[in-house]
Design a protein around this motif. Structure first.
Motif, PDB file in Angstrom:
ATOM      1  N   LEU A 167       9.040  -2.884   2.076  1.00 53.74           N
ATOM      2  CA  LEU A 167       9.022  -2.342   0.749  1.00 53.74           C
ATOM      3  C   LEU A 167       9.847  -1.118   1.104  1.00 53.74           C
ATOM      4  CD1 LEU A 167       9.443  -2.793  -2.238  1.00 53.74           C
ATOM      5  CD2 LEU A 167       7.019  -1.988  -2.423  1.00 53.74           C
ATOM      6  N   GLY A 168      10.815  -1.093   1.597  1.00 54.89           N
ATOM      7  CA  GLY A 168      11.805   0.411   1.859  1.00 54.89           C
ATOM      8  C   GLY A 168      11.866   0.505   3.296  1.00 54.89           C
ATOM      9  N   ARG A 169      11.053   1.250   3.803  1.00 52.13           N
ATOM     10  CA  ARG A 169      11.147   1.584   5.178  1.00 52.13           C
ATOM     11  C   ARG A 169      10.201   0.580   6.036  1.00 52.13           C
ATOM     12  NH1 ARG A 169      10.249   7.050   2.986  1.00 52.13           N
ATOM     13  NH2 ARG A 169      12.278   7.792   2.165  1.00 52.13           N
ATOM     14  N   SER A 229       0.911  -1.238   0.058  1.00 48.52           N
ATOM     15  CA  SER A 229      -0.071   0.039  -0.059  1.00 48.52           C
ATOM     16  C   SER A 229       0.768   1.184  -0.020  1.00 48.52           C
ATOM     17  CB  SER A 229      -0.759   0.060   1.116  1.00 48.52           C
ATOM     18  OG  SER A 229      -1.877  -1.063   1.190  1.00 48.52           O
ATOM     19  N   LEU A 230       1.943   1.215   0.656  1.00 51.66           N
ATOM     20  CA  LEU A 230       2.956   2.243   0.754  1.00 51.66           C
ATOM     21  C   LEU A 230       4.391   1.742   0.661  1.00 51.66           C
ATOM     22  CD1 LEU A 230       2.425   5.346   1.106  1.00 51.66           C
ATOM     23  CD2 LEU A 230       3.203   4.942   3.499  1.00 51.66           C
ATOM     24  N   GLY A 231       5.157   2.082  -0.454  1.00 48.57           N
ATOM     25  CA  GLY A 231       6.679   1.861  -0.590  1.00 48.57           C
ATOM     26  C   GLY A 231       7.519   2.936  -0.777  1.00 48.57           C
ATOM     27  N   ALA A 232       8.689   2.852  -0.329  1.00 48.56           N
ATOM     28  CA  ALA A 232       9.675   3.763  -0.427  1.00 48.56           C
ATOM     29  C   ALA A 232      11.024   3.082  -1.025  1.00 48.56           C
ATOM     30  CB  ALA A 232      10.032   4.467   1.035  1.00 48.56           C
ATOM     31  N   LEU A 277      11.610  16.114   4.297  1.00 51.44           N
ATOM     32  CA  LEU A 277      10.644  15.529   3.524  1.00 51.44           C
ATOM     33  C   LEU A 277      10.887  14.205   3.191  1.00 51.44           C
ATOM     34  CD1 LEU A 277      10.945  18.736   2.988  1.00 51.44           C
ATOM     35  CD2 LEU A 277      10.032  18.236   0.553  1.00 51.44           C
ATOM     36  N   ARG A 278       9.925  13.225   3.317  1.00 52.60           N
ATOM     37  CA  ARG A 278      10.192  11.660   2.935  1.00 52.60           C
ATOM     38  C   ARG A 278       8.986  11.547   1.749  1.00 52.60           C
ATOM     39  NH1 ARG A 278      11.590   8.534   8.311  1.00 52.60           N
ATOM     40  NH2 ARG A 278      13.097  10.070   9.151  1.00 52.60           N
ATOM     41  N   ASP A 279       9.411  11.233   0.597  1.00 52.66           N
ATOM     42  CA  ASP A 279       8.613  10.736  -0.436  1.00 52.66           C
ATOM     43  C   ASP A 279       8.402   8.954  -0.496  1.00 52.66           C
ATOM     44  OD1 ASP A 279       8.680  13.137  -1.347  1.00 52.66           O
ATOM     45  OD2 ASP A 279      10.392  12.871  -2.737  1.00 52.66           O
ATOM     46  N   TYR A 280       7.109   8.728  -0.865  1.00 57.00           N
ATOM     47  CA  TYR A 280       6.674   7.315  -1.095  1.00 57.00           C
ATOM     48  C   TYR A 280       6.007   7.158  -2.358  1.00 57.00           C
ATOM     49  CZ  TYR A 280       7.227   7.249   4.206  1.00 57.00           C
ATOM     50  OH  TYR A 280       7.760   7.443   5.383  1.00 57.00           O
ATOM     51  N   ARG A 281       5.599   5.929  -2.595  1.00 54.96           N
ATOM     52  CA  ARG A 281       4.729   5.593  -3.718  1.00 54.96           C
ATOM     53  C   ARG A 281       3.514   4.647  -3.036  1.00 54.96           C
ATOM     54  NH1 ARG A 281       6.075   8.541  -8.124  1.00 54.96           N
ATOM     55  NH2 ARG A 281       4.390   7.237  -9.051  1.00 54.96           N
ATOM     56  N   ALA A 282       2.304   5.216  -3.248  1.00 57.90           N
ATOM     57  CA  ALA A 282       1.081   4.348  -2.828  1.00 57.90           C
ATOM     58  C   ALA A 282       0.622   3.795  -3.773  1.00 57.90           C
ATOM     59  CB  ALA A 282      -0.047   5.544  -2.500  1.00 57.90           C
ATOM     60  N   GLY A 283       0.076   2.421  -3.423  1.00 58.19           N
ATOM     61  CA  GLY A 283      -0.536   1.321  -4.164  1.00 58.19           C
ATOM     62  C   GLY A 283       0.440   0.876  -5.166  1.00 58.19           C
ATOM     63  N   VAL A 284       1.584   0.216  -4.976  1.00 56.81           N
ATOM     64  CA  VAL A 284       2.596  -0.162  -5.882  1.00 56.81           C
ATOM     65  C   VAL A 284       2.495  -1.740  -6.340  1.00 56.81           C
ATOM     66  CG1 VAL A 284       4.037   1.680  -5.694  1.00 56.81           C
ATOM     67  CG2 VAL A 284       4.351  -0.427  -4.221  1.00 56.81           C
ATOM     68  N   SER A 328       7.830   1.200   7.737  1.00 66.43           N
ATOM     69  CA  SER A 328       6.522   1.814   7.616  1.00 66.43           C
ATOM     70  C   SER A 328       5.614   1.401   6.594  1.00 66.43           C
ATOM     71  CB  SER A 328       6.253   3.568   7.828  1.00 66.43           C
ATOM     72  OG  SER A 328       7.194   3.827   6.681  1.00 66.43           O
ATOM     73  N   CYS A 329       6.420   0.551   5.577  1.00 68.53           N
ATOM     74  CA  CYS A 329       5.968   0.012   4.331  1.00 68.53           C
ATOM     75  C   CYS A 329       5.836  -1.446   4.309  1.00 68.53           C
ATOM     76  CB  CYS A 329       6.681   0.553   3.177  1.00 68.53           C
ATOM     77  SG  CYS A 329       6.799   2.158   3.073  1.00 68.53           S
ATOM     78  N   PRO A 330       5.059  -2.052   5.032  1.00 73.62           N
ATOM     79  CA  PRO A 330       4.832  -3.447   4.867  1.00 73.62           C
ATOM     80  C   PRO A 330       4.269  -4.210   3.733  1.00 73.62           C
ATOM     81  CG  PRO A 330       2.743  -2.659   6.333  1.00 73.62           C
ATOM     82  CD  PRO A 330       4.094  -1.567   6.146  1.00 73.62           C
ATOM     83  N   LEU A 331       4.531  -5.310   3.213  1.00 71.62           N
ATOM     84  CA  LEU A 331       4.164  -6.044   1.940  1.00 71.62           C
ATOM     85  C   LEU A 331       2.360  -6.354   2.212  1.00 71.62           C
ATOM     86  CD1 LEU A 331       7.110  -8.321   1.189  1.00 71.62           C
ATOM     87  CD2 LEU A 331       6.716  -5.747   0.352  1.00 71.62           C
ATOM     88  N   SER A 332       1.951  -6.166   1.089  1.00 74.53           N
ATOM     89  CA  SER A 332       0.384  -6.500   1.295  1.00 74.53           C
ATOM     90  C   SER A 332       0.095  -7.690   0.681  1.00 74.53           C
ATOM     91  CB  SER A 332      -0.275  -5.262   0.374  1.00 74.53           C
ATOM     92  OG  SER A 332      -0.040  -5.326  -0.905  1.00 74.53           O
ATOM     93  N   SER A 333       0.849  -8.376   0.385  1.00 75.68           N
ATOM     94  CA  SER A 333       0.484  -9.917  -0.123  1.00 75.68           C
ATOM     95  C   SER A 333       1.984 -10.574   0.070  1.00 75.68           C
ATOM     96  CB  SER A 333       0.295 -10.011  -1.424  1.00 75.68           C
ATOM     97  OG  SER A 333       0.881  -9.506  -2.371  1.00 75.68           O
ATOM     98  N   PRO A 334       1.757 -11.926   0.053  1.00 77.24           N
ATOM     99  CA  PRO A 334       2.977 -12.861  -0.110  1.00 77.24           C
ATOM    100  C   PRO A 334       3.684 -12.552  -1.502  1.00 77.24           C
ATOM    101  CG  PRO A 334       1.050 -14.261   0.806  1.00 77.24           C
ATOM    102  CD  PRO A 334       0.616 -12.841   0.232  1.00 77.24           C
ATOM    103  N   LEU A 335       5.136 -12.952  -1.263  1.00 78.03           N
ATOM    104  CA  LEU A 335       5.861 -12.747  -2.500  1.00 78.03           C
ATOM    105  C   LEU A 335       5.912 -13.889  -3.619  1.00 78.03           C
ATOM    106  CD1 LEU A 335       7.492 -11.444   0.284  1.00 78.03           C
ATOM    107  CD2 LEU A 335       9.368 -11.282  -1.552  1.00 78.03           C
ATOM    108  N   ASN A 336       5.128 -14.975  -3.123  1.00 80.22           N
ATOM    109  CA  ASN A 336       4.934 -16.157  -4.238  1.00 80.22           C
ATOM    110  C   ASN A 336       6.130 -16.537  -4.956  1.00 80.22           C
ATOM    111  OD1 ASN A 336       2.190 -16.654  -3.473  1.00 80.22           O
ATOM    112  ND2 ASN A 336       1.776 -14.648  -4.395  1.00 80.22           N
ATOM    113  N   PRO A 337       7.462 -16.739  -4.261  1.00 77.65           N
ATOM    114  CA  PRO A 337       8.756 -16.777  -5.139  1.00 77.65           C
ATOM    115  C   PRO A 337       8.338 -18.295  -5.762  1.00 77.65           C
ATOM    116  CG  PRO A 337       9.054 -17.428  -2.806  1.00 77.65           C
ATOM    117  CD  PRO A 337       7.562 -16.834  -2.850  1.00 77.65           C
ATOM    118  N   GLN A 338       9.056 -18.419  -7.300  1.00 73.62           N
ATOM    119  CA  GLN A 338       9.148 -19.404  -7.922  1.00 73.62           C
ATOM    120  C   GLN A 338      10.216 -19.556  -8.774  1.00 73.62           C
ATOM    121  OE1 GLN A 338       5.312 -19.769 -10.433  1.00 73.62           O
ATOM    122  NE2 GLN A 338       5.396 -17.688 -10.201  1.00 73.62           N
TER     123      GLN A 338
END
Length: 230
Positions: free
Chosen positions: A143-145, A13-16, A109-116, A147-157
């Protein structure tokens, strides 16, 4: 001839994604840089920040930008001790006492990307071990800081593919994004192929001092054949 790839997805939901970081501003790229992805895989493997990342530094990494999200800027008020007053203190309380309460207040100032949402394709040694670690990471992944937890499993293959595009086309997409990440959508790919060149500072030189070197990345756009949507 087909080659082995480790592919996984990154959604938040939030990434840096890191950029040149000064005292007052910390920017964010449109995609996770090389140092961020190596750090993420290292954290999954249980490597601490002062640990040995040499086994990961030689990996080849390509990133598909399925959704770079929307920019978001956060403002922080911080207080620091003037370096001219106190040099090399042992602790922050000691520095504040020595400064006699003379603190410098500033806004950062700290920049983020929302919904990545990104797809990652990795080539090199130790892919099986990394895939297992991404499935059950040793440390919590961000995903960065923090304050930016992942929103789904990584599903590695671990897959066999003839090209990077084919490998990235096998990234598993979270069910709530499956309609948004369409079959015909053109995707930006950041790696070692492409006509557009850019310089990013994402090669770690000194992980203790957070020093990074520049590298040239190639950026292109392609239509990926998505063979799996889950």
């Amino acid at each position: 001839m087909a080659s082995p790839y480790l592919v996984f997805s990154l959604s938040a939901s939030l990434g840096a994604m890191g950029e040149l970081a000064g005292h007052e501003r910390r920017g964010s790229l449109l995609w996770p840089g090389r140092s961020a992805l190596i750090g993420l895989m290292g954290a999954a493997l249980g490597i601490r920040r002062d640990g040995d990342f040499s086994g990961l530094d030689s990996l080849k990494i390509d990133v598909a930008v399925f959704d770079s999200g929307a920019p978001l800027r956060d403002f922080h008020t911080i207080q620091s001790v003037p370096s001219a007053v106190v040099k090399k203190p042992n602790s922050r309380p000691e520095a504040i006492r020595a400064a006699g309460g003379r603190l410098t207040t500033s806004i950062t100032l700290r920049d983020y990307r929302a919904g990545v949402f990104y797809g990652v394709a990795v080539q090199g040694d130790g892919l099986e071990e990394i895939a297992a670690a991404l499935q059950k990471p040793y440390f919590t992944l961000y995903l960065g800081r923090k304050s930016c937890p992942l929103s789904s499993p990584l599903n590695p293959q671990i897959i066999q593919a003839d090209t990077v595009d084919e490998a990235l086309g096998r990234v598993k997409v979270p069910i709530w994004l499956s309609k948004h990440v369409g079959l015909s959508k053109e995707v930006m790919i950041v790696g070692e192929q492409g006509s557009h060149r850019d310089l990013v500072n994402d090669v770690p030189l000194d992980r203790q001092r957070w020093h990074f070197a520049s590298r040239e990345v190639r950026i292109r756009h392609a239509h990926l054949l998505r063979k799996e949507l889950t």
